[in-house]
Write a protein that holds these residues in place. Structure first.
Motif, PDB file in Angstrom:
ATOM      1  N   UNK A 200      -3.821  13.481  -2.191  1.00  0.00           N
ATOM      2  CA  UNK A 200      -3.356  12.321  -1.419  1.00  0.00           C
ATOM      3  C   UNK A 200      -2.290  12.760  -0.418  1.00  0.00           C
TER       4      UNK A 200
ATOM      5  N   UNK B 142     -14.918  11.090  -5.443  1.00  0.00           N
ATOM      6  CA  UNK B 142     -13.804  10.145  -5.407  1.00  0.00           C
ATOM      7  C   UNK B 142     -14.301   8.740  -5.109  1.00  0.00           C
TER       8      UNK B 142
ATOM      9  N   UNK C 207     -11.113   9.443   6.654  1.00  0.00           N
ATOM     10  CA  UNK C 207     -11.348  10.753   7.267  1.00  0.00           C
ATOM     11  C   UNK C 207     -12.818  10.950   7.609  1.00  0.00           C
TER      12      UNK C 207
ATOM     13  N   UNK D 288      -9.108  18.323   2.802  1.00  0.00           N
ATOM     14  CA  UNK D 288      -8.467  17.581   1.713  1.00  0.00           C
ATOM     15  C   UNK D 288      -7.972  18.515   0.620  1.00  0.00           C
TER      16      UNK D 288
ATOM     17  N   UNK E 181      -3.827  14.444   2.537  1.00  0.00           N
ATOM     18  CA  UNK E 181      -4.581  13.591   3.465  1.00  0.00           C
ATOM     19  C   UNK E 181      -3.744  12.497   4.105  1.00  0.00           C
TER      20      UNK E 181
ATOM     21  N   UNK F 291      -4.446   5.732  -8.115  1.00  0.00           N
ATOM     22  CA  UNK F 291      -4.516   6.938  -7.288  1.00  0.00           C
ATOM     23  C   UNK F 291      -5.927   7.166  -6.765  1.00  0.00           C
ATOM     24  N   UNK F 292      -6.918   6.886  -7.605  1.00  0.00           N
ATOM     25  CA  UNK F 292      -8.299   7.085  -7.171  1.00  0.00           C
ATOM     26  C   UNK F 292      -8.648   6.137  -6.033  1.00  0.00           C
ATOM     27  N   UNK F 293      -8.213   4.902  -6.159  1.00  0.00           N
ATOM     28  CA  UNK F 293      -8.460   3.935  -5.091  1.00  0.00           C
ATOM     29  C   UNK F 293      -7.825   4.410  -3.791  1.00  0.00           C
ATOM     30  N   UNK F 294      -6.592   4.850  -3.893  1.00  0.00           N
ATOM     31  CA  UNK F 294      -5.885   5.312  -2.696  1.00  0.00           C
ATOM     32  C   UNK F 294      -6.599   6.509  -2.070  1.00  0.00           C
ATOM     33  N   UNK F 295      -6.929   7.456  -2.919  1.00  0.00           N
ATOM     34  CA  UNK F 295      -7.585   8.663  -2.419  1.00  0.00           C
ATOM     35  C   UNK F 295      -8.940   8.347  -1.800  1.00  0.00           C
ATOM     36  N   UNK F 296      -9.676   7.458  -2.412  1.00  0.00           N
ATOM     37  CA  UNK F 296     -10.989   7.106  -1.873  1.00  0.00           C
ATOM     38  C   UNK F 296     -10.856   6.482  -0.488  1.00  0.00           C
ATOM     39  N   UNK F 297      -9.814   5.672  -0.302  1.00  0.00           N
ATOM     40  CA  UNK F 297      -9.625   5.080   1.026  1.00  0.00           C
ATOM     41  C   UNK F 297      -9.273   6.145   2.059  1.00  0.00           C
ATOM     42  N   UNK F 298      -8.455   7.116   1.632  1.00  0.00           N
ATOM     43  CA  UNK F 298      -8.101   8.198   2.554  1.00  0.00           C
ATOM     44  C   UNK F 298      -9.335   9.023   2.922  1.00  0.00           C
ATOM     45  N   UNK F 299     -10.140   9.349   1.928  1.00  0.00           N
ATOM     46  CA  UNK F 299     -11.364  10.114   2.188  1.00  0.00           C
ATOM     47  C   UNK F 299     -12.296   9.335   3.118  1.00  0.00           C
TER      48      UNK F 299
END
Lengths: 147, 147
Positions: free
Chosen positions: B137, B13, A23, A117, B140, A12-20
């Motif tokens: 997540x 993150x 953005x 976010x 975003x 989840x952290x990896x996914x969220x970091x990519x989304x951030x």
DNA sequence: ATCATTAATATAGCATGCTATATATCATTG
DNA sequence: CAATGATATATAGCATGCTATATTAATGAT
């Protein structure tokens, strides 16, 4: 018995970091700076003229990563590397006028990404989220305790 | 009035994702697989023979990123790309025996990273952390709602 | 059937991150 | 002060991620 990615903090952290990152990149694209450059400038806006070594420690990236980021920032006219009068091995990293002018718009852009976010979280949830994140970072962080 | 990175969800993150990635890489290094390969295998262990497009959607990465990851996995003997009998544009991605054997050890390694990372949190905190992450997540995520 | 559009993958080029190694300079010690 | 070891930065090489574009095959409209 399968590995459930929606229950994996790492996933989840990896996914969220990519989304951030996506953005943020969008939000500062018009300023012609990239995310890692922004992170680096955060430290230099706070204190100009630091050494590469100091930036490495504060941003917790590898020295080689920082060296490359600084090279791109120099190429893009954001910083200049000047000789350190007290130690010829190291250099002082100084922001250009161009970079100094970016502080306002860039931090505003980044701030609004954070707001977007966290928009669906209550004030208490936001505080908890940041706190939990800091605690997990502290757990994983490889002992930045030496001098 | 400065931007405080320790209060920035995006900054934290990013930092946490790098720490997790580093731990994971270490934990699966002896299996000779890399983090992105592991993520991809997670989907293929669940269902073998998927198309690249399906993997792109499930892992939420760009098509070009997945294409490159699959090329490296093929190079490393983890997958084979076979023609899709019903559509000559696409291919089916099949795990090799070697990759199938990695499921147990790799998911165990990843699981223990998560445990280590969350070791200082109570059971309630862990659940909250995962929940908050999923919620941010969802906020975003760029509308994965189409067919 | 043909032509335009859509769809699936591949490729080029770049940023960010890493490990490993090289280089230059400083500091310490004999 | 010369040799040794430590320190600061640079470079090589690679993985992962992105955008933009090319290629090929399927679909749809005329």
């Amino acid at each position: 018995m399968e590995f459930d990615k929606s229950k994996s903090a790492g996933y989840l952290t990896n996914h969220l970091a990519r989304l951030f990152a996506s953005e943020l990149q969008n939000a500062i694209r018009h300023l012609e700076i990239a995310p890692a450059q922004f992170m680096t400038m955060l430290e230099l806006w706070r204190e100009d003229g630091q050494t590469q070594k100091a930036l490495v420690k504060k941003l917790d990236v590898e020295q080689a990563t920082m060296a490359n980021t600084l090279t791109r920032m120099e190429r893009d006219g954001l910083i200049r590397r000047k000789p350190n009068p007290t130690d010829a091995r190291s250099q002082q990293i100084w922001l250009t006028q161009k970079a100094k002018k970016l502080e306002g718009p860039a931090t505003e852009a980044a701030g609004s990404i954070n707001n977007i976010a966290l928009a669906d979280l209550s004030e208490a949830d936001r505080a908890q989220f940041l706190d939990l994140m800091r605690r997990v970072i502290a757990t994983l962080q490889p002992e930045t305790r030496d001098a």
